[in-house]
Motif scaffolding. Sequence first.
Motif, PDB file in Angstrom:
ATOM      1  N   ALA A   1      45.453  38.688  44.705  1.00  0.00           N
ATOM      2  CA  ALA A   1      44.190  38.868  45.412  1.00  0.00           C
ATOM      3  C   ALA A   1      43.104  38.093  44.680  1.00  0.00           C
ATOM      4  N   ILE A   2      42.255  37.431  45.443  1.00  0.00           N
ATOM      5  CA  ILE A   2      41.088  36.760  44.878  1.00  0.00           C
ATOM      6  C   ILE A   2      39.866  37.570  45.292  1.00  0.00           C
ATOM      7  N   ASN A   3      39.147  38.111  44.309  1.00  0.00           N
ATOM      8  CA  ASN A   3      37.964  38.923  44.548  1.00  0.00           C
ATOM      9  C   ASN A   3      36.698  38.121  44.329  1.00  0.00           C
ATOM     10  N   SER A   4      35.622  38.559  44.973  1.00  0.00           N
ATOM     11  CA  SER A   4      34.308  37.964  44.763  1.00  0.00           C
ATOM     12  C   SER A   4      33.249  39.035  45.002  1.00  0.00           C
ATOM     13  N   VAL A   5      32.424  39.293  43.988  1.00  0.00           N
ATOM     14  CA  VAL A   5      31.310  40.234  44.116  1.00  0.00           C
ATOM     15  C   VAL A   5      30.149  39.759  43.262  1.00  0.00           C
ATOM     16  N   GLY A   6      29.067  40.437  43.414  1.00  0.00           N
ATOM     17  CA  GLY A   6      27.928  40.146  42.540  1.00  0.00           C
ATOM     18  C   GLY A   6      27.386  38.753  42.731  1.00  0.00           C
ATOM     19  N   ARG A   7      27.420  37.976  41.677  1.00  0.00           N
ATOM     20  CA  ARG A   7      26.817  36.656  41.676  1.00  0.00           C
ATOM     21  C   ARG A   7      27.725  35.598  42.296  1.00  0.00           C
ATOM     22  N   GLY A   8      28.766  36.004  42.983  1.00  0.00           N
ATOM     23  CA  GLY A   8      29.577  35.056  43.725  1.00  0.00           C
ATOM     24  C   GLY A   8      30.743  34.447  42.973  1.00  0.00           C
ATOM     25  N   ARG A   9      30.942  34.838  41.711  1.00  0.00           N
ATOM     26  CA  ARG A   9      32.110  34.295  41.029  1.00  0.00           C
ATOM     27  C   ARG A   9      33.372  34.985  41.550  1.00  0.00           C
ATOM     28  N   THR A  10      34.461  34.264  41.474  1.00  0.00           N
ATOM     29  CA  THR A  10      35.727  34.820  41.939  1.00  0.00           C
ATOM     30  C   THR A  10      36.669  35.008  40.755  1.00  0.00           C
ATOM     31  N   TRP A  11      37.629  35.902  40.937  1.00  0.00           N
ATOM     32  CA  TRP A  11      38.663  36.107  39.926  1.00  0.00           C
ATOM     33  C   TRP A  11      39.909  36.656  40.620  1.00  0.00           C
ATOM     34  N   PRO A  12      41.065  36.337  40.034  1.00  0.00           N
ATOM     35  CA  PRO A  12      42.320  36.824  40.619  1.00  0.00           C
ATOM     36  C   PRO A  12      42.763  38.142  39.988  1.00  0.00           C
ATOM     37  N   ASN A  13      43.550  38.879  40.716  1.00  0.00           N
ATOM     38  CA  ASN A  13      44.291  40.007  40.151  1.00  0.00           C
ATOM     39  C   ASN A  13      45.605  40.099  40.904  1.00  0.00           C
ATOM     40  N   TRP A  14      46.548  40.833  40.347  1.00  0.00           N
ATOM     41  CA  TRP A  14      47.906  40.877  40.885  1.00  0.00           C
ATOM     42  C   TRP A  14      48.346  42.318  41.119  1.00  0.00           C
ATOM     43  N   PRO A  15      47.928  42.909  42.249  1.00  0.00           N
ATOM     44  CA  PRO A  15      48.307  44.287  42.556  1.00  0.00           C
ATOM     45  C   PRO A  15      49.809  44.422  42.849  1.00  0.00           C
ATOM     46  N   ILE A  16      50.256  45.658  42.742  1.00  0.00           N
ATOM     47  CA  ILE A  16      51.637  46.004  43.071  1.00  0.00           C
ATOM     48  C   ILE A  16      51.622  47.158  44.074  1.00  0.00           C
ATOM     49  N   VAL A  17      52.450  47.050  45.112  1.00  0.00           N
ATOM     50  CA  VAL A  17      52.542  48.094  46.136  1.00  0.00           C
ATOM     51  C   VAL A  17      53.234  49.313  45.529  1.00  0.00           C
ATOM     52  N   ILE A  18      52.604  50.478  45.677  1.00  0.00           N
ATOM     53  CA  ILE A  18      53.192  51.710  45.146  1.00  0.00           C
ATOM     54  C   ILE A  18      53.619  52.686  46.243  1.00  0.00           C
ATOM     55  N   THR A  19      53.111  52.499  47.455  1.00  0.00           N
ATOM     56  CA  THR A  19      53.534  53.308  48.606  1.00  0.00           C
ATOM     57  C   THR A  19      53.536  52.409  49.838  1.00  0.00           C
ATOM     58  N   ALA A  20      54.628  52.435  50.567  1.00  0.00           N
ATOM     59  CA  ALA A  20      54.744  51.661  51.814  1.00  0.00           C
ATOM     60  C   ALA A  20      55.493  52.518  52.822  1.00  0.00           C
ATOM     61  N   ASP A  21      54.776  53.402  53.473  1.00  0.00           N
ATOM     62  CA  ASP A  21      55.346  54.349  54.428  1.00  0.00           C
ATOM     63  C   ASP A  21      54.680  54.078  55.785  1.00  0.00           C
ATOM     64  N   ARG A  22      55.329  53.247  56.589  1.00  0.00           N
ATOM     65  CA  ARG A  22      54.725  52.750  57.836  1.00  0.00           C
ATOM     66  C   ARG A  22      54.187  53.886  58.699  1.00  0.00           C
ATOM     67  N   GLY A  23      52.929  53.716  59.093  1.00  0.00           N
ATOM     68  CA  GLY A  23      52.262  54.680  59.955  1.00  0.00           C
ATOM     69  C   GLY A  23      51.708  55.890  59.229  1.00  0.00           C
TER      70      GLY A  23
END
Length: 162
Positions: free
Chosen positions: A58-80
């Motif tokens: 994921a590439i995030n951007s907040v505040g003064r407009g700078r961006t940074w990456p992070n690498w989340p991991i799915v912990i729950t995937a229960d459709r619906g």
Amino acid sequence: MRQNLTTDAVERYIEASPELLYDIVSDVTRTPELSPEIVKCTWVKGATGPAVGARFRAINSVGRGRTWPNWPIVITADRGREFAFSRTEPFAGTLEWRYRFIPEGTGTRVVESYTVTKPVTPIGWFFIDTVSRLKDRAGDLRCGMTETLERLAAVAEGEHIS
């Protein structure tokens, strides 16, 4: 001033099925359509969709407009029912983000929440406060969740009609 993050949640009724809402939210490549803080998301390390253990960038951007990456991991995937992921960033702690889909009438009540499982470090707060100039991070996250659910409603109700 040191800020404090623990947990928060917002909810909204959306006139769409839990499965459709789950499909939109769990397709992380669509996250920039929904979240005001996400610029881009892509599946990584062979992942092609939502499954427990799948990772995305994921590439995030907040505040003064700078961006940074992070690498989340799915912990729950229960459709619906529920989609959740955990993201850890150096100095910024670990947050678990969760979307629950509760059938209600002819639509769905969606609950978006976060829980801090490892707090932001003092160095992290320094960057949040002074570099990004985010003086009320909890308030920013709450506003972001509210906007995300508003955007989700617009997308889902448009697709539901189509």
